[in-house]
Motif scaffolding. Sequence first.
Motif, PDB file in Angstrom:
ATOM      1  N   MET A  38       6.631 -24.121  25.802  1.00 23.68           N
ATOM      2  CA  MET A  38       8.001 -23.912  26.248  1.00 23.68           C
ATOM      3  C   MET A  38       8.054 -23.148  27.570  1.00 23.68           C
ATOM      4  SD  MET A  38      11.010 -22.001  24.065  1.00 23.68           S
ATOM      5  CE  MET A  38      10.008 -20.521  23.854  1.00 23.68           C
ATOM      6  N   GLN A  39       7.072 -22.294  27.797  1.00 21.13           N
ATOM      7  CA  GLN A  39       7.053 -21.444  28.988  1.00 21.13           C
ATOM      8  C   GLN A  39       6.189 -22.009  30.118  1.00 21.13           C
ATOM      9  OE1 GLN A  39       6.287 -17.196  27.819  1.00 21.13           O
ATOM     10  NE2 GLN A  39       6.268 -18.060  25.754  1.00 21.13           N
ATOM     11  N   SER A  40       5.652 -23.178  29.926  1.00 19.08           N
ATOM     12  CA  SER A  40       4.635 -23.696  30.853  1.00 19.08           C
ATOM     13  C   SER A  40       5.153 -23.911  32.275  1.00 19.08           C
ATOM     14  CB  SER A  40       4.049 -25.004  30.316  1.00 19.08           C
ATOM     15  OG  SER A  40       5.054 -25.999  30.189  1.00 19.08           O
ATOM     16  N   ASP A  41       6.458 -24.063  32.435  1.00 17.13           N
ATOM     17  CA  ASP A  41       6.994 -24.290  33.781  1.00 17.13           C
ATOM     18  C   ASP A  41       7.325 -22.984  34.509  1.00 17.13           C
ATOM     19  OD1 ASP A  41       9.099 -23.686  32.063  1.00 17.13           O
ATOM     20  OD2 ASP A  41      10.550 -24.901  33.171  1.00 17.13           O
ATOM     21  N   ILE A  42       7.146 -21.847  33.844  1.00 22.36           N
ATOM     22  CA  ILE A  42       7.387 -20.556  34.477  1.00 22.36           C
ATOM     23  C   ILE A  42       6.150 -20.164  35.287  1.00 22.36           C
ATOM     24  CG2 ILE A  42       7.948 -18.117  34.114  1.00 22.36           C
ATOM     25  CD1 ILE A  42      10.169 -19.965  33.218  1.00 22.36           C
ATOM     26  N   PRO A  43       6.288 -19.853  36.567  1.00 26.48           N
ATOM     27  CA  PRO A  43       5.101 -19.500  37.362  1.00 26.48           C
ATOM     28  C   PRO A  43       4.440 -18.214  36.889  1.00 26.48           C
ATOM     29  CG  PRO A  43       7.122 -19.100  38.605  1.00 26.48           C
ATOM     30  CD  PRO A  43       7.527 -19.832  37.364  1.00 26.48           C
ATOM     31  N   VAL A  44       3.132 -18.151  37.051  1.00 33.66           N
ATOM     32  CA  VAL A  44       2.365 -16.962  36.675  1.00 33.66           C
ATOM     33  C   VAL A  44       2.604 -15.861  37.704  1.00 33.66           C
ATOM     34  CG1 VAL A  44       0.029 -16.026  36.379  1.00 33.66           C
ATOM     35  CG2 VAL A  44       0.622 -18.269  35.432  1.00 33.66           C
ATOM     36  N   ALA A  45       2.768 -14.639  37.230  1.00 28.56           N
ATOM     37  CA  ALA A  45       3.063 -13.503  38.097  1.00 28.56           C
ATOM     38  C   ALA A  45       1.895 -13.170  39.011  1.00 28.56           C
ATOM     39  CB  ALA A  45       3.413 -12.285  37.241  1.00 28.56           C
ATOM     40  N   THR A  46       2.215 -12.842  40.253  1.00 31.06           N
ATOM     41  CA  THR A  46       1.228 -12.371  41.224  1.00 31.06           C
ATOM     42  C   THR A  46       1.667 -11.004  41.744  1.00 31.06           C
ATOM     43  OG1 THR A  46       2.335 -13.298  43.176  1.00 31.06           O
ATOM     44  CG2 THR A  46       0.848 -14.769  41.937  1.00 31.06           C
ATOM     45  N   HIS A  47       0.784 -10.335  42.446  1.00 32.80           N
ATOM     46  CA  HIS A  47       1.157  -9.058  43.052  1.00 32.80           C
ATOM     47  C   HIS A  47       2.099  -9.252  44.238  1.00 32.80           C
ATOM     48  CE1 HIS A  47      -2.767  -7.367  41.201  1.00 32.80           C
ATOM     49  NE2 HIS A  47      -1.764  -7.314  40.343  1.00 32.80           N
ATOM     50  N   GLU A  48       2.047 -10.417  44.844  1.00 27.14           N
ATOM     51  CA  GLU A  48       2.984 -10.715  45.927  1.00 27.14           C
ATOM     52  C   GLU A  48       4.419 -10.734  45.405  1.00 27.14           C
ATOM     53  OE1 GLU A  48       2.546 -11.045  49.264  1.00 27.14           O
ATOM     54  OE2 GLU A  48       0.537 -10.294  48.814  1.00 27.14           O
ATOM     55  N   ASP A  49       4.601 -11.155  44.154  1.00 32.90           N
ATOM     56  CA  ASP A  49       5.936 -11.133  43.552  1.00 32.90           C
ATOM     57  C   ASP A  49       6.488  -9.711  43.521  1.00 32.90           C
ATOM     58  OD1 ASP A  49       6.065 -13.908  42.954  1.00 32.90           O
ATOM     59  OD2 ASP A  49       4.864 -13.592  41.154  1.00 32.90           O
ATOM     60  N   LEU A  50       5.644  -8.748  43.175  1.00 35.96           N
ATOM     61  CA  LEU A  50       6.080  -7.346  43.112  1.00 35.96           C
ATOM     62  C   LEU A  50       6.478  -6.845  44.490  1.00 35.96           C
ATOM     63  CD1 LEU A  50       3.354  -5.889  40.704  1.00 35.96           C
ATOM     64  CD2 LEU A  50       5.681  -6.610  40.126  1.00 35.96           C
ATOM     65  N   LYS A  51       5.743  -7.232  45.498  1.00 34.81           N
ATOM     66  CA  LYS A  51       6.073  -6.825  46.869  1.00 34.81           C
ATOM     67  C   LYS A  51       7.389  -7.445  47.322  1.00 34.81           C
ATOM     68  CE  LYS A  51       2.612  -7.043  49.805  1.00 34.81           C
ATOM     69  NZ  LYS A  51       1.378  -7.563  50.471  1.00 34.81           N
ATOM     70  N   TRP A  52       7.650  -8.675  46.867  1.00 29.56           N
ATOM     71  CA  TRP A  52       8.870  -9.408  47.246  1.00 29.56           C
ATOM     72  C   TRP A  52      10.119  -8.739  46.709  1.00 29.56           C
ATOM     73  CZ3 TRP A  52      12.088 -11.679  43.548  1.00 29.56           C
ATOM     74  CH2 TRP A  52      13.078 -12.532  44.022  1.00 29.56           C
ATOM     75  N   ALA A  53      10.020  -8.148  45.540  1.00 33.27           N
ATOM     76  CA  ALA A  53      11.208  -7.703  44.808  1.00 33.27           C
ATOM     77  C   ALA A  53      11.790  -6.396  45.328  1.00 33.27           C
ATOM     78  CB  ALA A  53      10.869  -7.545  43.332  1.00 33.27           C
ATOM     79  N   ASP A  54      13.114  -6.277  45.209  1.00 39.77           N
ATOM     80  CA  ASP A  54      13.809  -5.008  45.421  1.00 39.77           C
ATOM     81  C   ASP A  54      13.977  -4.259  44.103  1.00 39.77           C
ATOM     82  OD1 ASP A  54      14.380  -5.377  48.264  1.00 39.77           O
ATOM     83  OD2 ASP A  54      15.787  -6.927  47.613  1.00 39.77           O
ATOM     84  N   GLY A  55      13.997  -4.984  42.996  1.00 36.71           N
ATOM     85  CA  GLY A  55      14.103  -4.404  41.664  1.00 36.71           C
ATOM     86  C   GLY A  55      13.285  -5.232  40.692  1.00 36.71           C
ATOM     87  N   ILE A  56      12.695  -4.572  39.687  1.00 37.51           N
ATOM     88  CA  ILE A  56      11.796  -5.256  38.750  1.00 37.51           C
ATOM     89  C   ILE A  56      12.199  -4.908  37.323  1.00 37.51           C
ATOM     90  CG2 ILE A  56       9.395  -5.613  38.059  1.00 37.51           C
ATOM     91  CD1 ILE A  56       8.618  -4.448  40.852  1.00 37.51           C
ATOM     92  N   ILE A  57      12.459  -5.935  36.512  1.00 38.90           N
ATOM     93  CA  ILE A  57      12.843  -5.750  35.112  1.00 38.90           C
ATOM     94  C   ILE A  57      11.756  -6.380  34.255  1.00 38.90           C
ATOM     95  CG2 ILE A  57      14.690  -6.005  33.424  1.00 38.90           C
ATOM     96  CD1 ILE A  57      16.580  -6.696  35.755  1.00 38.90           C
ATOM     97  N   TRP A  58      11.022  -5.546  33.531  1.00 39.05           N
ATOM     98  CA  TRP A  58       9.827  -5.972  32.817  1.00 39.05           C
ATOM     99  C   TRP A  58      10.134  -6.390  31.384  1.00 39.05           C
ATOM    100  CZ3 TRP A  58       5.337  -5.646  35.787  1.00 39.05           C
ATOM    101  CH2 TRP A  58       5.421  -4.846  36.939  1.00 39.05           C
ATOM    102  N   GLY A  59       9.634  -7.558  30.979  1.00 44.37           N
ATOM    103  CA  GLY A  59       9.727  -7.998  29.593  1.00 44.37           C
ATOM    104  C   GLY A  59       8.427  -7.663  28.880  1.00 44.37           C
ATOM    105  N   ILE A  60       8.466  -6.639  28.030  1.00 41.17           N
ATOM    106  CA  ILE A  60       7.247  -6.087  27.446  1.00 41.17           C
ATOM    107  C   ILE A  60       7.358  -6.036  25.924  1.00 41.17           C
ATOM    108  CG2 ILE A  60       5.667  -4.124  27.447  1.00 41.17           C
ATOM    109  CD1 ILE A  60       6.763  -3.297  30.147  1.00 41.17           C
ATOM    110  N   PRO A  61       6.752  -6.974  25.222  1.00 42.25           N
ATOM    111  CA  PRO A  61       6.732  -6.871  23.756  1.00 42.25           C
ATOM    112  C   PRO A  61       5.831  -5.714  23.340  1.00 42.25           C
ATOM    113  CG  PRO A  61       5.290  -8.643  24.472  1.00 42.25           C
ATOM    114  CD  PRO A  61       5.998  -8.146  25.702  1.00 42.25           C
ATOM    115  N   THR A  62       6.042  -5.210  22.151  1.00 41.43           N
ATOM    116  CA  THR A  62       5.239  -4.066  21.719  1.00 41.43           C
ATOM    117  C   THR A  62       3.923  -4.502  21.088  1.00 41.43           C
ATOM    118  OG1 THR A  62       5.318  -1.975  20.503  1.00 41.43           O
ATOM    119  CG2 THR A  62       6.217  -3.895  19.394  1.00 41.43           C
ATOM    120  N   ARG A  63       2.909  -3.709  21.330  1.00 43.32           N
ATOM    121  CA  ARG A  63       1.638  -3.806  20.620  1.00 43.32           C
ATOM    122  C   ARG A  63       1.284  -2.389  20.181  1.00 43.32           C
ATOM    123  NH1 ARG A  63       2.992  -8.225  20.971  1.00 43.32           N
ATOM    124  NH2 ARG A  63       1.830 -10.105  21.545  1.00 43.32           N
TER     125      ARG A  63
END
Length: 209
Positions: free
Chosen positions: A62-87
Amino acid sequence: MATKILIPYYSAFGHVYHMAQAVAEGVRKVDDVEVKIVRIKEFAEVEKAMSENEYYVKAQEMQSDIPVATHEDLKWADGIIWGIPTRYGSMPAQMKQYLDSAGGLWMNGELEGKATAVFTSTGSIHGGQETTALTSFVPFMHFGMIFVGLPYGENPEQLTSDAVGGSPYSASTVAGPEGGEQPKEVDMTMAGRLGARVAKVAGALKTLR
């Protein structure tokens, strides 16, 4: 110039993926924003170990069309909202590795002054709804990001005894012990509000950087 909001997430069974969509919808309700959803890369060992689990396999497809995160993405952003399930009450190793490998961004201060927030999913009400957000706060502070919570004034639904997600620290959902529950409408509403709140804060902070 539009405020750029990044939503990097990890989701084994799809719960955090669905929450990410709601967060993005909330972001889009704010004027002059651009939003990007990216997924944290799965470990090859986990893919192999879970290859016979039909729920895991379907969620990954279901998620296969979502691009994999890179560090360039973090540099691009002005704000970052993290989706973090618990372990076990904190972020999973997949997310931790992504952050650990971003030492160059930390060294150069490239995330300093950016708004950040968390949304999460747990198997039970007491399985890490609050600790996952609170423990994630620590590395984000090392990167110099500015943490944005979800206060009761903007999110009165979390003042309840019902089995729903939400806290002053993050938007969240309860997946159930077997992962069979899906995010409730109220969880998705809270996620959307978090997205809008971060977009507004990120836009304001952008003028100061």
